[in-house]
Design a protein around this motif. Structure first.
Motif, PDB file in Angstrom:
ATOM      1  N   GLY A 293       0.806  -1.209   0.000  1.00  0.00           N
ATOM      2  CA  GLY A 293       0.000   0.000   0.000  1.00  0.00           C
ATOM      3  C   GLY A 293       0.841   1.261   0.000  1.00  0.00           C
ATOM      4  O   GLY A 293       2.059   1.224   0.188  1.00  0.00           O
ATOM      5  N   LYS A 294       0.170   2.410  -0.180  1.00  0.00           N
ATOM      6  CA  LYS A 294       0.876   3.687  -0.175  1.00  0.00           C
ATOM      7  C   LYS A 294       1.501   3.979   1.175  1.00  0.00           C
ATOM      8  O   LYS A 294       2.471   4.746   1.274  1.00  0.00           O
ATOM      9  CB  LYS A 294      -0.084   4.805  -0.579  1.00  0.00           C
ATOM     10  N   ASP A 295       0.966   3.355   2.229  1.00  0.00           N
ATOM     11  CA  ASP A 295       1.532   3.535   3.562  1.00  0.00           C
ATOM     12  C   ASP A 295       2.677   2.571   3.837  1.00  0.00           C
ATOM     13  O   ASP A 295       3.248   2.564   4.935  1.00  0.00           O
ATOM     14  CB  ASP A 295       0.443   3.362   4.625  1.00  0.00           C
ATOM     15  N   GLY A 296       3.019   1.766   2.843  1.00  0.00           N
ATOM     16  CA  GLY A 296       4.114   0.817   2.994  1.00  0.00           C
ATOM     17  C   GLY A 296       3.710  -0.519   3.571  1.00  0.00           C
ATOM     18  O   GLY A 296       4.527  -1.448   3.615  1.00  0.00           O
ATOM     19  N   LYS A 297       2.460  -0.657   4.013  1.00  0.00           N
ATOM     20  CA  LYS A 297       2.021  -1.920   4.591  1.00  0.00           C
ATOM     21  C   LYS A 297       1.806  -2.969   3.499  1.00  0.00           C
ATOM     22  O   LYS A 297       1.364  -2.654   2.396  1.00  0.00           O
ATOM     23  CB  LYS A 297       0.740  -1.711   5.397  1.00  0.00           C
ATOM     24  N   LEU A 298       2.092  -4.209   3.858  1.00  0.00           N
ATOM     25  CA  LEU A 298       1.973  -5.316   2.908  1.00  0.00           C
ATOM     26  C   LEU A 298       0.758  -6.165   3.244  1.00  0.00           C
ATOM     27  O   LEU A 298       0.528  -6.513   4.404  1.00  0.00           O
ATOM     28  CB  LEU A 298       3.233  -6.192   2.939  1.00  0.00           C
ATOM     29  N   VAL A 299      -0.021  -6.506   2.214  1.00  0.00           N
ATOM     30  CA  VAL A 299      -1.168  -7.396   2.365  1.00  0.00           C
ATOM     31  C   VAL A 299      -0.943  -8.611   1.475  1.00  0.00           C
ATOM     32  O   VAL A 299      -0.794  -8.478   0.247  1.00  0.00           O
ATOM     33  CB  VAL A 299      -2.487  -6.690   1.977  1.00  0.00           C
ATOM     34  N   ARG A 300      -0.909  -9.788   2.080  1.00  0.00           N
ATOM     35  CA  ARG A 300      -0.645 -11.015   1.323  1.00  0.00           C
ATOM     36  C   ARG A 300      -1.828 -11.358   0.419  1.00  0.00           C
ATOM     37  O   ARG A 300      -2.984 -11.274   0.828  1.00  0.00           O
ATOM     38  CB  ARG A 300      -0.357 -12.165   2.276  1.00  0.00           C
ATOM     39  N   ILE A 301      -1.523 -11.757  -0.811  1.00  0.00           N
ATOM     40  CA  ILE A 301      -2.543 -12.289  -1.721  1.00  0.00           C
ATOM     41  C   ILE A 301      -2.880 -13.692  -1.227  1.00  0.00           C
ATOM     42  O   ILE A 301      -2.052 -14.607  -1.296  1.00  0.00           O
ATOM     43  CB  ILE A 301      -2.030 -12.340  -3.176  1.00  0.00           C
ATOM     44  N   ASP A 302      -4.095 -13.865  -0.723  1.00  0.00           N
ATOM     45  CA  ASP A 302      -4.450 -15.072   0.029  1.00  0.00           C
ATOM     46  C   ASP A 302      -4.862 -16.217  -0.897  1.00  0.00           C
ATOM     47  O   ASP A 302      -6.052 -16.515  -1.075  1.00  0.00           O
ATOM     48  CB  ASP A 302      -5.574 -14.744   1.009  1.00  0.00           C
ATOM     49  N   VAL A 303      -3.862 -16.838  -1.484  1.00  0.00           N
ATOM     50  CA  VAL A 303      -4.056 -18.045  -2.295  1.00  0.00           C
ATOM     51  C   VAL A 303      -2.918 -19.003  -1.941  1.00  0.00           C
ATOM     52  O   VAL A 303      -1.918 -18.592  -1.343  1.00  0.00           O
ATOM     53  CB  VAL A 303      -4.045 -17.732  -3.815  1.00  0.00           C
ATOM     54  N   PRO A 304      -3.033 -20.281  -2.288  1.00  0.00           N
ATOM     55  CA  PRO A 304      -1.952 -21.212  -1.962  1.00  0.00           C
ATOM     56  C   PRO A 304      -0.615 -20.789  -2.562  1.00  0.00           C
ATOM     57  O   PRO A 304      -0.553 -20.223  -3.662  1.00  0.00           O
ATOM     58  CB  PRO A 304      -2.444 -22.533  -2.579  1.00  0.00           C
ATOM     59  N   ASN A 305       0.468 -21.072  -1.835  1.00  0.00           N
ATOM     60  CA  ASN A 305       1.805 -20.682  -2.285  1.00  0.00           C
ATOM     61  C   ASN A 305       2.206 -21.339  -3.595  1.00  0.00           C
ATOM     62  O   ASN A 305       3.052 -20.820  -4.323  1.00  0.00           O
ATOM     63  CB  ASN A 305       2.842 -21.024  -1.211  1.00  0.00           C
TER      64      ASN A 305
END
Length: 718
Positions: A293-305
């Motif tokens: 995000g623009k705030d630098g926070k990371l959100v994982r794409i929630d699918v199998p690796n």
């Protein structure tokens, strides 16, 4: 954008530097040999003392003296004849030919190509317009002359590619490698003025890269010093770096673990869809993708690796390597799913199933144009191209691409997916020179270029057969042979294979093999053994780790099928393979020596006890297993270096490698050669001082290496 930048970048090191659409024969796979430098620490399970361990010291004067001595012997045996010299000249002429198709990449208003020939052995990065490119002999404008740069800087730079900042395309990040190694530098280049940017972005020599964020900011993942690289030798840390500041002050974006494989970040710069992603690759087939995000926070794409994740404009596509169950529905391995990316991030799991595999058909690749998703399929290892058009509300219209040939190999790539629905389409088979067309989806293709014939194909025929492996599995393979050959088992035959990392090999115009082998009256065979991707993930997974032996049983089954058909016989059958295919060759030498009259083993993996401690080896444990654990119980069954037996009879072998190969350590080939030599086996060895994992840094070196292989095989098999 790919979810695995390391795969894109590694692929660029091998494939992205291609100067033409000339298929010179099967090439080594980038994924099977991604960059690395450091070694995984040895554990208490270290094998007994290895008398040839000293040969792993790549640049040690004693080891290099050993190399030069064996190079001289191989040259004297193979390269001293007029026949060799003529073949080498013919192969060099093919590589240098102006009649090759220059592959181009659209960057802004121009079409760029990297080109090497006799006059420009290191190559030039050049550009033209589409109007000019349509002409038989386009006028090119030189942008970077690598030979001139090398002369000025007293270097031996090899081209590793360009990353240009869109949409203005005024600045580029240029990657250059010394001698063809994977370690490279990145330098900023002014595309308008065709000059290096003084004081611009510069990444010192290491494995890693730079990716544009904006004109004054980049993501940098590289060797920042002690502890900043993974055990596989990839970057462990990615940072955000501002222009005009020292690289040491760059802001950390993400840190992976030492046992991870590769950490990277990139920005999708598509106008209207600008997004930042961080990729954490834990191992092959095991990665995590994060939206930053623009705030630098990371959100994982929630699918199998294990899912191959891609985001393009509003769409996310998911290519499944394993079955995936959501609520009451299971999606098959090998399927391709699509969903609106923003809706997915908001919680939706309402996927569109764009492709489902069957027993004969797998997904080879997919790419977006502006309005269409284009699927490249393999049906029993023969190409088809399907165009999928989203209609909204989960509906998709599908059609076959107009102009694609019914048999052979078709490859497509978007020209400019931000602007139009144009595709580059190349078509080829074993005996038909490659053709390049420009396709506007829904219209007839416009044929732009076609290669001339580089060998005499009249009187030859290409066909597909199936062998039955030890466990009953049908294994496809292609044969290219004289149409009216005597089926008496006496024809010299070259059997090529790879069988790893889910990589598929298909029917392509093999100009080098055509001139170096077929034109002499030989038979050429391509085996599509398990471990590859010819039938999707299931074909690959069938030969992983403890099941690795199935790939070798498949290759042996093809050899035996050739004997049964009276195509050839053991004394006239040769085998050739490189990288993971070199491991295949090592197992043919040690486990199936009775099937072959000669073997060429190129840039191979051979010591599977130490492979994970040498260069990129630790990154391949998802493929082979970890030899420092109980996995060694099965790994030792396919470790050629340990399978050698005193008193055993082995076929004649030519080992080739490169001093500058910083993917698969040259110590594998060196030690195997030394051990077999001490046993009195019929072996010879050639190590190119340059060339990286591909074995050659320029056309002269490539012609020489290929001529050595073909001449050796012909001498032993005729």
């Amino acid at each position: 954008m790919s979810s695995s930048p390391h795969v894109r970048l590694a692929a660029g090191l091998v494939f992205g530097c291609a100067t033409t659409l000339l298929a010179a024969g099967p090439v080594f796979d980038a994924r099977a040999a991604a960059p690395a430098a450091t070694a995984k620490p040895m554990t208490q399970t270290t094998a007994p003392e290895d008398p040839y361990l000293w040969l792993e010291a790549v640049e040690d004067p004693k080891a290099l003296d050993w190399v030069r001595e064996r190079n001289a012997k191989a040259e004297a045996e193979i390269a001293s004849t007029p026949e060799f010299q003529k073949l080498e000249g013919d192969l060099r002429a093919i590589l240098d030919s102006d009649a090759r198709i220059p592959a181009v990449q659209k960057i802004g208003a121009h079409y760029y190509n990297f080109w090497r020939d006799k006059a420009q052995p290191r190559g030039v990065w050049r550009r033209t317009t589409l109007l000019e490119y349509r002409k038989p002999n386009p006028q090119w404008e030189t942008v970077i002359d690598l030979d001139a740069l090398n002369a000025a800087e007293k270097e031996n730079w090899v081209w590793h590619g360009a990353e240009c900042l869109k949409p203005q395309y005024q600045r580029c990040l240029i990657a250059l490698s010394r001698g063809g190694a994977d370690a490279d530098v990145t330098r900023e280049f002014d595309l308008e003025n065709k000059t290096w940017v003084e004081g611009g972005f510069f990444r010192p020599e290491a494995k890693g890269g730079l990716q544009w964020i904006d004109r004054d900011t980049v993501y940098v993942y590289t060797d920042f010093g002690q502890g900043s690289m993974t055990e596989s030798g990839y970057p462990r840390v990615v940072k955000e770096w501002k222009r005009g500041t020292p690289i040491e002050s760059a802001k950390v974006v993400y840190e992976g673990k030492p046992e991870d494989m590769y950490i990277a970040a990139y920005r999708d710069l598509t106008p209207g869809y600008e997004r930042d992603f961080v990729s954490r690759t834990i191992a092959f087939y095991n990665d995590e993708l994060y939206l930053r995000g623009k705030d630098g926070k990371l959100v994982r794409i929630d699918v199998p690796n294990s899912v191959n994740k891609s985001v393009h404009n509003q769409w996310m596509t998911l290519e499944l390597r394993e079955p995936w169950t959501l609520k009451d529905r299971t999606y098959e391995a090998g399927s391709l799913l699509a969903i609106d990316f923003d809706k997915f991030m908001a919680g939706s799991r309402d996927f569109d199933v764009v492709f489902t595999p069957d027993e004969h058909t797998s997904l080879s690749g997919h790419a977006w144009t502006k309005n269409h998703l284009v699927l490249t399929l393999l049906n029993d290892v023969k190409s088809k191209v399907r165009v999928m058009t989203p209609l909204g509300e989960g509906g998709w219209r599908q059609s076959l691409l107009t102009g694609a040939p019914p048999v052979g190999t078709v490859s497509v790539s978007p020209v400019d997916p931000d602007l139009n629905d144009w595709l580059w389409m190349t078509t080829t088979d074993f005996l038909t020179p490659t053709a390049l067309s420009l396709v506007d989806i829904g219209k007839q293709p416009e044929k732009l270029k076609s290669m001339p014939a580089f060998f005499e194909a009249d009187g030859l025929v290409a066909e597909q057969q199936f062998a039955t492996s030890k466990d009953g599995t049908k294994i496809p393979y292609f044969i290219v042979r004289p149409k009216h050959m005597n089926m008496d088992g006496t024809t010299p035959t070259l059997l090529w294979g790879y069988g790893g990392f889910e990589v598929s090999y298909t029917a392509t115009y093999t100009a080098m093999a055509g001139r170096g082998w077929l034109q002499n009256g030989g038979v050429y065979v391509l085996a599509n053994i398990r471990g590859g991707g010819e039938y999707g993930p299931r074909w690959h997974q069938a030969a992983l780790k403890a099941n690795r032996h199935k790939a070798y049983e498949d290759f042996a089954a093809v050899a035996e099928d050739l004997f049964a058909r009276k195509i050839t016989s053991p004394q006239h059958l040769g085998a050739q393979g490189g990288s993971n295919g070199g491991l295949l060759m090592g197992n043919m030498i040690t486990q199936y020596p009775q099937l072959f009259g000669a073997v060429v083993c190129q840039v191979p993996l051979l010591d599977m006890k130490r492979y994970s401690h040498l260069l990129a080896g630790a990154s391949w444990m998802a493929e082979y297993g970890d030899p420092d654990t109980k996995d060694w119980e099965f790994i030792q069954t396919f470790s050629p270096y340990h399978l050698l037996k005193d008193g055993a009879k082995y076929p004649p072998v030519l080992f080739t490698t490169s001093t500058r190969d910083d993917r698969v350590h040259p110590g594998h080939a060196r030690k195997m050669m030394a051990k077999m030599e001490a046993m009195g086996a019929d072996v010879r060895y050639y190590e190119n001082i340059e060339g990286g994992h591909g074995g050659a840094a320029n056309n002269q070196q490539e012609a020489h290496m290929r001529a050595l292989a073909y001449t050796f095989l012909w001498q032993k098999l005729k």
